[in-house]
Design a protein around this motif. Structure first.
Motif, PDB file in Angstrom:
ATOM      1  N   GLY A  31       0.832  -1.211   0.000  1.00  0.00           N
ATOM      2  CA  GLY A  31       0.000   0.000   0.000  1.00  0.00           C
ATOM      3  C   GLY A  31       0.859   1.250   0.000  1.00  0.00           C
ATOM      4  N   SER A  32       0.469   2.225  -0.866  1.00  0.00           N
ATOM      5  CA  SER A  32       1.284   3.434  -1.036  1.00  0.00           C
ATOM      6  C   SER A  32       0.557   4.690  -0.586  1.00  0.00           C
ATOM      7  CB  SER A  32       1.682   3.577  -2.503  1.00  0.00           C
ATOM      8  OG  SER A  32       0.508   3.799  -3.266  1.00  0.00           O
ATOM      9  N   SER A  61      -9.934   3.634  -1.971  1.00  0.00           N
ATOM     10  CA  SER A  61      -9.296   4.133  -3.196  1.00  0.00           C
ATOM     11  C   SER A  61      -8.186   3.156  -3.563  1.00  0.00           C
ATOM     12  CB  SER A  61      -8.645   5.504  -2.981  1.00  0.00           C
ATOM     13  OG  SER A  61      -9.607   6.473  -2.669  1.00  0.00           O
ATOM     14  N   ALA A  89      -2.677  -1.235   3.995  1.00  0.00           N
ATOM     15  CA  ALA A  89      -3.588  -1.395   2.859  1.00  0.00           C
ATOM     16  C   ALA A  89      -4.995  -0.897   3.168  1.00  0.00           C
ATOM     17  CB  ALA A  89      -3.603  -2.862   2.431  1.00  0.00           C
ATOM     18  N   ASP A  90      -5.146   0.047   4.050  1.00  0.00           N
ATOM     19  CA  ASP A  90      -6.363   0.692   4.567  1.00  0.00           C
ATOM     20  C   ASP A  90      -7.040  -0.182   5.623  1.00  0.00           C
ATOM     21  OD1 ASP A  90      -8.714  -0.710   3.459  1.00  0.00           O
ATOM     22  OD2 ASP A  90      -8.426   0.353   1.563  1.00  0.00           O
ATOM     23  N   ALA A 126       0.299  -3.876  -8.496  1.00  0.00           N
ATOM     24  CA  ALA A 126       0.870  -5.105  -7.930  1.00  0.00           C
ATOM     25  C   ALA A 126       0.079  -5.424  -6.662  1.00  0.00           C
ATOM     26  CB  ALA A 126       2.344  -4.900  -7.614  1.00  0.00           C
ATOM     27  N   LEU A 127      -0.775  -6.430  -6.767  1.00  0.00           N
ATOM     28  CA  LEU A 127      -1.653  -6.798  -5.649  1.00  0.00           C
ATOM     29  C   LEU A 127      -0.963  -7.842  -4.774  1.00  0.00           C
ATOM     30  CD1 LEU A 127      -4.718  -6.688  -4.547  1.00  0.00           C
ATOM     31  CD2 LEU A 127      -4.961  -8.866  -5.780  1.00  0.00           C
ATOM     32  N   THR A 157      -8.886  15.769   1.995  1.00  0.00           N
ATOM     33  CA  THR A 157      -9.013  17.206   2.227  1.00  0.00           C
ATOM     34  C   THR A 157      -7.804  17.765   2.971  1.00  0.00           C
ATOM     35  OG1 THR A 157     -11.375  16.783   2.403  1.00  0.00           O
ATOM     36  CG2 THR A 157     -10.655  18.940   3.102  1.00  0.00           C
ATOM     37  N   GLY A 158      -7.038  16.864   3.605  1.00  0.00           N
ATOM     38  CA  GLY A 158      -5.792  17.299   4.233  1.00  0.00           C
ATOM     39  C   GLY A 158      -5.940  17.881   5.631  1.00  0.00           C
ATOM     40  N   GLY A 194      -5.024   9.233   0.075  1.00  0.00           N
ATOM     41  CA  GLY A 194      -4.235  10.442   0.279  1.00  0.00           C
ATOM     42  C   GLY A 194      -4.058  11.256  -1.005  1.00  0.00           C
ATOM     43  N   CYS A 249       0.399   6.252   4.879  1.00  0.00           N
ATOM     44  CA  CYS A 249       1.046   5.441   5.921  1.00  0.00           C
ATOM     45  C   CYS A 249       2.133   4.535   5.345  1.00  0.00           C
ATOM     46  CB  CYS A 249      -0.004   4.632   6.690  1.00  0.00           C
ATOM     47  SG  CYS A 249      -1.064   5.728   7.664  1.00  0.00           S
ATOM     48  N   PHE A 257       4.551  -2.137  -2.713  1.00  0.00           N
ATOM     49  CA  PHE A 257       3.653  -2.732  -3.704  1.00  0.00           C
ATOM     50  C   PHE A 257       2.287  -2.088  -3.589  1.00  0.00           C
ATOM     51  CE2 PHE A 257       6.810  -5.986  -2.670  1.00  0.00           C
ATOM     52  CZ  PHE A 257       7.337  -6.193  -3.944  1.00  0.00           C
ATOM     53  N   ALA A 307      -1.678  -1.893  -5.261  1.00  0.00           N
ATOM     54  CA  ALA A 307      -2.641  -2.553  -6.148  1.00  0.00           C
ATOM     55  C   ALA A 307      -3.110  -1.633  -7.274  1.00  0.00           C
ATOM     56  CB  ALA A 307      -3.849  -3.017  -5.338  1.00  0.00           C
ATOM     57  N   PRO A 332      -8.276  11.181  11.088  1.00  0.00           N
ATOM     58  CA  PRO A 332      -7.301  10.248  11.657  1.00  0.00           C
ATOM     59  C   PRO A 332      -5.911  10.196  11.026  1.00  0.00           C
ATOM     60  CG  PRO A 332      -8.788   9.089  10.195  1.00  0.00           C
ATOM     61  CD  PRO A 332      -9.228  10.522  10.184  1.00  0.00           C
ATOM     62  N   THR A 333      -5.730  10.795   9.844  1.00  0.00           N
ATOM     63  CA  THR A 333      -4.511  10.471   9.088  1.00  0.00           C
ATOM     64  C   THR A 333      -3.236  10.921   9.809  1.00  0.00           C
ATOM     65  OG1 THR A 333      -5.842  10.717   7.113  1.00  0.00           O
ATOM     66  CG2 THR A 333      -3.469  10.586   6.786  1.00  0.00           C
ATOM     67  N   ARG A 367     -17.499   9.584  -3.128  1.00  0.00           N
ATOM     68  CA  ARG A 367     -16.662  10.728  -3.521  1.00  0.00           C
ATOM     69  C   ARG A 367     -15.800  10.370  -4.720  1.00  0.00           C
ATOM     70  NH1 ARG A 367     -17.839  10.725   2.043  1.00  0.00           N
ATOM     71  NH2 ARG A 367     -17.910  12.849   2.808  1.00  0.00           N
TER      72      ARG A 367
HETATM   73  P1  FAD Z   1      -4.901   4.604   1.954  1.00  0.00           P
HETATM   74  O1  FAD Z   1      -4.589   6.015   1.643  1.00  0.00           O
HETATM   75  O2  FAD Z   1      -6.317   4.173   1.853  1.00  0.00           O
HETATM   76  O3  FAD Z   1      -3.992   3.684   1.029  1.00  0.00           O
HETATM   77  C1  FAD Z   1      -4.059   2.291   1.070  1.00  0.00           C
HETATM   78  C2  FAD Z   1      -3.517   1.755  -0.255  1.00  0.00           C
HETATM   79  O4  FAD Z   1      -3.330   0.337  -0.129  1.00  0.00           O
HETATM   80  C3  FAD Z   1      -4.478   1.950  -1.440  1.00  0.00           C
HETATM   81  O5  FAD Z   1      -3.833   2.677  -2.447  1.00  0.00           O
HETATM   82  C4  FAD Z   1      -4.784   0.531  -1.894  1.00  0.00           C
HETATM   83  O6  FAD Z   1      -4.924   0.392  -3.304  1.00  0.00           O
HETATM   84  C5  FAD Z   1      -3.593  -0.257  -1.393  1.00  0.00           C
HETATM   85  N1  FAD Z   1      -3.879  -1.690  -1.200  1.00  0.00           N
HETATM   86  C6  FAD Z   1      -4.950  -2.241  -0.574  1.00  0.00           C
HETATM   87  N2  FAD Z   1      -4.850  -3.582  -0.591  1.00  0.00           N
HETATM   88  C7  FAD Z   1      -3.702  -3.893  -1.248  1.00  0.00           C
HETATM   89  C8  FAD Z   1      -3.062  -5.114  -1.566  1.00  0.00           C
HETATM   90  N3  FAD Z   1      -3.567  -6.285  -1.188  1.00  0.00           N
HETATM   91  N4  FAD Z   1      -1.904  -5.074  -2.279  1.00  0.00           N
HETATM   92  C9  FAD Z   1      -1.350  -3.869  -2.650  1.00  0.00           C
HETATM   93  N5  FAD Z   1      -1.938  -2.683  -2.344  1.00  0.00           N
HETATM   94  C10 FAD Z   1      -3.087  -2.686  -1.644  1.00  0.00           C
HETATM   95  N6  FAD Z   1      -8.295  12.089   6.421  1.00  0.00           N
HETATM   96  C11 FAD Z   1      -7.894  13.073   7.253  1.00  0.00           C
HETATM   97  O7  FAD Z   1      -7.215  12.811   8.240  1.00  0.00           O
HETATM   98  N7  FAD Z   1      -8.224  14.377   7.007  1.00  0.00           N
HETATM   99  C12 FAD Z   1      -9.023  14.733   5.964  1.00  0.00           C
HETATM  100  O8  FAD Z   1      -9.300  15.911   5.771  1.00  0.00           O
HETATM  101  C13 FAD Z   1      -9.490  13.699   5.106  1.00  0.00           C
HETATM  102  N8  FAD Z   1     -10.293  14.001   4.066  1.00  0.00           N
HETATM  103  C14 FAD Z   1     -10.634  13.032   3.184  1.00  0.00           C
HETATM  104  C15 FAD Z   1     -11.401  13.400   2.066  1.00  0.00           C
HETATM  105  C16 FAD Z   1     -11.664  12.456   1.080  1.00  0.00           C
HETATM  106  C17 FAD Z   1     -12.489  12.852  -0.103  1.00  0.00           C
HETATM  107  C18 FAD Z   1     -11.149  11.127   1.208  1.00  0.00           C
HETATM  108  C19 FAD Z   1     -11.375  10.116   0.123  1.00  0.00           C
HETATM  109  C20 FAD Z   1     -10.429  10.750   2.337  1.00  0.00           C
HETATM  110  C21 FAD Z   1     -10.171  11.692   3.345  1.00  0.00           C
HETATM  111  N9  FAD Z   1      -9.434  11.377   4.490  1.00  0.00           N
HETATM  112  C22 FAD Z   1      -9.070  12.362   5.351  1.00  0.00           C
HETATM  113  C23 FAD Z   1      -8.976  10.002   4.774  1.00  0.00           C
HETATM  114  C24 FAD Z   1      -7.503   9.820   4.383  1.00  0.00           C
HETATM  115  O9  FAD Z   1      -7.358   9.958   3.011  1.00  0.00           O
HETATM  116  C25 FAD Z   1      -7.053   8.452   4.869  1.00  0.00           C
HETATM  117  O10 FAD Z   1      -7.148   8.448   6.283  1.00  0.00           O
HETATM  118  C26 FAD Z   1      -5.604   8.132   4.478  1.00  0.00           C
HETATM  119  O11 FAD Z   1      -5.408   8.178   3.105  1.00  0.00           O
HETATM  120  C27 FAD Z   1      -5.227   6.746   5.013  1.00  0.00           C
HETATM  121  O12 FAD Z   1      -3.921   6.440   4.600  1.00  0.00           O
HETATM  122  P2  FAD Z   1      -3.427   4.935   4.451  1.00  0.00           P
HETATM  123  O13 FAD Z   1      -2.056   4.983   3.928  1.00  0.00           O
HETATM  124  O14 FAD Z   1      -3.633   4.225   5.735  1.00  0.00           O
HETATM  125  O15 FAD Z   1      -4.445   4.234   3.442  1.00  0.00           O
END
Ligand code: FAD
Length: 514
Positions: A15-16, A120, A271-272, A234-235, A131-132, A127, A19, A39, A41, A490-491, A96
């Motif tokens: 996951g990119s 996503s 990966a969320d 790349a899943l 909205t940041g 990310g 985090c 890696f 997806a 939470p980010t 969204r």
């Molecule tokens: P993600 O950003 O969800 O990334 C996870 C990645 O893992 C994805 O790209 C996915 O394709 C990949 N993945 C999943 N499974 C696999 C697998 N098996 N193999 C390979 N890759 C895989 N948060 C805030 O704190 N403040 C805000 O203002 C805010 N506003 C938002 C507004 C919108 C419109 C959206 C959509 C989200 C918002 N968020 C906000 C939430 C924020 O974007 C997330 O909390 C943050 O992106 C989480 O980061 P992450 O790295 O944990 O996961």
């Protein structure tokens, strides 16, 4: 064209999003000789990898990048697509741009479910679409057993380029804060007063705004690191675990369908909050708490026309080209407190959806949107389960969400509605009779499914440094790690926890090398 998958790395990151990117960045800084592979997806949208789509100037290119992030299955017919940053629609399955909904399994009979549950799939994850807003947690939102939480949050602010002052020049911002403060500040501690919202953004001298995506978190340190690789499309289908240790990942090259095994000494699953437990489950890593304690933040919104404001004349001719922003009221923050357990954000909206009277010509930017988030009553029984026999569109175990709002949740949603009405009345004239409470899941802030614990007592999945209990070398990252009931976005907190995990891996890699 064939792509090269490494045979072996020191650290494999799944996951990119912000985090996963934080692991790559911290490891690039602390262990530049370590081989790291990320890696992802989803597809690469733009250069540099992980760019926020709002930074893509061409509207058609931006829309294409959003669509490419929306996963492998087409959007269900009739699903409402929100175009106003979450303030526009009360459709039960609001989606969204840049995200895709869970196609099924989001609600079980007789339960509330999470009809808004979305993900996503793209380099940068959510990310690239967020909205940041990056507030620090307060009161019981904080993770009490982490003594270095503030240090980690400060580091996360550095990695995300968080700035609370980016819209200081917005002509109505002070007035909005003054009115909110007069109504809401009494009895609050200094760090919980109404304030400008810390945002992951860079405001340039010419008015342009660059939103931080994973590109900012990766930074030049990662991009210039010859030992760090990013592999889009790349899943990861399995974390390989043997004798209580992670030893690598099995990866499917989505364009060709070829499978690769990549050996790794450490595996980080970022990966969320829905797909991290999915991958652990698919890999046979199934601690009792996995997928449980799922929570999101019930969200209520309202819009208000600011009373008695006139637009500053120079603003009316300001730059309109995207991604430049004409600052009006900016983004303000009503922090969570244990007494007022909501997180409020008050954002400028550029146009009024409804004129209040036929000859009404509002000052540009005088409409503000109020979004109030509640903390959920966190319960073990709210969970994501996985199916042995059914699969999702990626071929991974299908998800089934169990989710109920409790009496306490209903009471807290009512209290949030009252709080938002109070804030709205302090600011001006509400547009519409009543605030709108979105269906569960619309916050996009899912948490708890791989939660952190102080000890391995069956109520958590990972240790205070994010290592999965009983699986050496396997780390989890993302909002799923947050163990507390939070109302704030939470980010920032998840990136802070990722920094802690990455430092732990760096220390272990360094100890082995020395
Ligand atoms: P993600 O950003 O969800 O990334 C996870 C990645 O893992 C994805 O790209 C996915 O394709 C990949 N993945 C999943 N499974 C696999 C697998 N098996 N193999 C390979 N890759 C895989 N948060 C805030 O704190 N403040 C805000 O203002 C805010 N506003 C938002 C507004 C919108 C419109 C959206 C959509 C989200 C918002 N968020 C906000 C939430 C924020 O974007 C997330 O909390 C943050 O992106 C989480 O980061 P992450 O790295 O944990 O996961």
């Amino acid at each position: 064209m064939t792509r090269t998958f490494p045979d072996a790395v020191d650290v494999a990151v799944v996951g990119s999003g912000p985090c996963g990117a934080a692991y790559a960045r911290v490891l690039s800084e602390l262990c530049p000789a370590a081989a790291v592979a990320v890696f992802e997806a989803g597809p690469l949208l733009a250069d540099p990898p992980g760019t926020h789509v709002k930074n893509i100037v061409d509207p058609a290119e931006r829309a294409r990048a959003q669509r490419r992030s929306e996963g492998p299955a087409p959007l269900a017919a009739g699903t409402a697509t929100d175009t106003m940053d979450g303030y526009a629609d009360d459709a039960p399955r609001l989606v969204r741009p840049g995200t895709f909904l869970l196609a099924d399994g989001y609600r079980q009979p007789g339960e509330d479910g999470l009809p808004g549950a979305a993900m996503s799939s793209n380099v940068g994850g959510m990310g690239a679409h967020w909205t940041g807003a990056c507030p620090r947690p307060g009161g019981s939102e904080r993770i009490a057993f982490l003594p270095d939480l503030d240090t980690l949050l400060a580091e996360a602010e550095r990695l995300l380029h968080v700035d609370a002052r980016a819209f200081d020049d917005a002509p109505f911002a002070d007035e909005v804060r003054k009115r909110l403060a007069a109504a809401l500040d009494e009895g609050r501690d200094d760090d919980r007063l109404v304030a400008p919202m810390p945002l992951a953004v860079v405001r340039h001298d010419d008015g342009r705004v660059t939103w931080s995506g994973s590109d900012v978190v990766f930074g030049e340190e990662t991009r210039a690191n010859p030992h760090c690789t990013l592999v889009p499309e790349a899943l990861v289908t399995e974390v390989i675990v043997a004798d209580g240790r992670a030893s690598g990942v099995r990866v499917r090259d989505l364009p060709t369908g070829e499978e690769h095994v990549v050996h790794a000494r450490f595996v980080v699953v970022a990966a969320d909050a829905l797909r991290t437990p999915q991958l652990l489950w698919a890999s046979g890593v199934r601690p009792h708490a996995l997928g449980r304690y799922l929570n999101d933040q019930p969200q209520t919104v309202f819009a208000v026309r600011l009373r008695d404001v006139v637009d500053a004349p120079e603003e009316q001719d300001g730059p309109r080209d995207e991604p430049a922003i004409v600052p009006h009221s900016g983004v303000n923050w009503v922090p969570y407190t244990d007494d007022e357990p909501f997180h409020g954000q008050v954002m400028q909206l550029d146009a009024s959806p409804v004129p209040l009277a036929p000859d009404d010509v509002p000052a540009p930017g005088s409409i503000v949107g109020l979004g109030w988030f509640c903390a959920k009553d966190v319960r073990e029984s709210d969970r994501v389960e996985f199916d042995e026999s059914a699969t999702d569109p990626y071929g991974m175990p299908a998800m089934r969400l169990h989710y109920r709002l409790t009496e306490r949740d209903h009471a807290s949603i009512e209290a949030a509605r009252a709080a938002v009405r109070r804030a709205a009345a302090a600011l001006g004239d509400p547009l519409g009779e009543e605030p709108l409470t979105f269906p569960p899941g619309a916050s996009l802030h899912y948490q708890g499914t791989v939660r952190m614990g102080e000890t391995d007592d069956g109520t958590s999945v990972c240790s205070p440094t994010s290592q999965v209990w009983d699986v050496e070398g396997l780390y989890v990252a993302g909002n799923g790690v947050i163990p507390t009931a939070t109302a704030c976005n939470p980010t920032l907190t998840s990136v802070a926890l990722a920094v802690g995990g990455a430092r732990d891996i760096a220390a272990k890699l360094t100890a082995v090398r020395n």
